[in-house]
Design a protein around this motif. Structure first.
Motif, mmCIF file in Angstrom:
data_model
loop_
_atom_site.group_PDB
_atom_site.id
_atom_site.type_symbol
_atom_site.label_atom_id
_atom_site.label_comp_id
_atom_site.label_asym_id
_atom_site.label_seq_id
_atom_site.Cartn_x
_atom_site.Cartn_y
_atom_site.Cartn_z
ATOM 1 N N TRP A 9 0.931 -1.451 0.065
ATOM 2 C CA TRP A 9 -0.061 -0.029 -0.038
ATOM 3 C C TRP A 9 0.803 1.322 -0.133
ATOM 4 N N MET A 10 1.857 1.302 0.821
ATOM 5 C CA MET A 10 2.865 2.460 0.771
ATOM 6 C C MET A 10 3.440 2.579 -0.513
ATOM 7 N N MET A 11 3.978 1.458 -1.184
ATOM 8 C CA MET A 11 4.547 1.645 -2.539
ATOM 9 C C MET A 11 3.575 2.332 -3.754
ATOM 10 N N THR A 12 2.263 1.802 -3.418
ATOM 11 C CA THR A 12 1.313 2.320 -4.460
ATOM 12 C C THR A 12 0.633 3.614 -4.115
ATOM 13 N N THR A 13 0.635 4.185 -3.030
ATOM 14 C CA THR A 13 0.128 5.400 -2.717
ATOM 15 C C THR A 13 0.910 6.530 -2.370
ATOM 16 N N MET A 130 -4.701 -14.462 4.338
ATOM 17 C CA MET A 130 -5.865 -14.046 4.006
ATOM 18 C C MET A 130 -5.992 -12.730 3.404
ATOM 19 N N SER A 131 -5.163 -11.931 4.029
ATOM 20 C CA SER A 131 -4.853 -10.365 3.749
ATOM 21 C C SER A 131 -4.876 -10.128 2.162
ATOM 22 N N GLY A 132 -4.096 -10.876 1.536
ATOM 23 C CA GLY A 132 -4.061 -10.568 -0.075
ATOM 24 C C GLY A 132 -5.439 -10.676 -0.674
ATOM 25 N N PHE A 133 -6.614 -11.681 -0.118
ATOM 26 C CA PHE A 133 -7.717 -12.020 -0.676
ATOM 27 C C PHE A 133 -8.561 -10.606 -0.345
ATOM 28 N N ILE A 134 -8.385 -10.237 1.100
ATOM 29 C CA ILE A 134 -9.449 -9.337 1.588
ATOM 30 C C ILE A 134 -9.045 -7.929 0.949
ATOM 31 N N VAL A 135 -7.661 -7.522 0.805
ATOM 32 C CA VAL A 135 -7.242 -6.325 0.068
ATOM 33 C C VAL A 135 -7.815 -6.158 -1.230
ATOM 34 N N HIS A 136 -7.641 -7.429 -1.902
ATOM 35 C CA HIS A 136 -8.125 -7.366 -3.150
ATOM 36 C C HIS A 136 -9.712 -7.226 -3.317
#
Length: 196
Positions: A9-13, A130-136
């Motif tokens: 998230w830091m890399m993209t925002t 699970m975090s990858g699926f939830i973030v997606h």
């Protein structure tokens, strides 16, 4: 769940460098160290249940504030609060679990701390997976808001740890009374036998 997704998230925002992505966790680590050492003895005085409840509420507040950051410097305070609050919860829950074993079961602490360790390890195994699926599905801020809501709902349950009932409390009191009256009559009969 936040640890693997925060650097992405830091890399993209905020176009954070690799150094900044790693340094973002530094405030949480330092404040966790301070929180655990500070609230170890302090939680005993103020009440471990209260310390844990306040810690969980602070975790919720910090998680809501993390997505509001627009730069690496904006993450210092939320991550610091997060580490401090997790330190409050950790330093309160382990002694509380030992106390619950003390008043309700046989005083074998290894099993309860093993259960806590297994739960901790499961969290670190399932959470990142699970975090990858939830973030997606919900986005990074959506995921943190879901975790904050769960922590906020769970915090009032700490009230049940305020004065937990002991198992067979009345029986143990009766046994102590019988034992003390027995020891008193036994000592009186010994005194009479010896001629005092």
């Amino acid at each position: 769940m936040m640890e693997p997704s925060l650097p992405i998230w830091m890399m993209t925002t905020m176009r954070a460098s690799e150094f900044q992505q790693g340094a973002a966790f530094l405030p949480a680590s330092i404040s966790y160290l301070i929180g655990t050492n500070l609230f170890g003895p302090m939680a005993h005085k103020m009440g471990r249940w209260l310390c844990c409840m306040i810690g969980m509420i602070l975790v919720s507040v910090a998680l809501i504030c993390v997505p509001m950051a627009t730069s690496i410097y904006g993450l210092i305070i939320p991550n610091g609060i997060l580490g401090f609050a997790i330190g409050m919860v950790d330093s309160s829950m382990m002694p509380t679990m030992g106390y619950l074993v003390d008043i309700r079961h046989a005083s074998v602490y290894g099993s309860v701390y093993a259960i806590a360790d297994v739960a901790f390890c499961l969290g670190f195994a399932i959470g990142p997976a699970m975090s990858g699926f939830i973030v997606h599905a919900f986005g990074f801020s959506g995921m943190l808001h879901i975790i904050a809501f769960i922590c906020l709902c769970y915090a009032p349950l700490m009230f049940f740890l305020r004065n937990p009932p002991a198992k067979d409390e009345n029986v143990s009191l009766i046994m102590n009374e019988n034992h003390s009256s027995f020891s008193y009559t036994r000592s009186k009969s010994l005194d009479n036998d010896s001629g005092y």
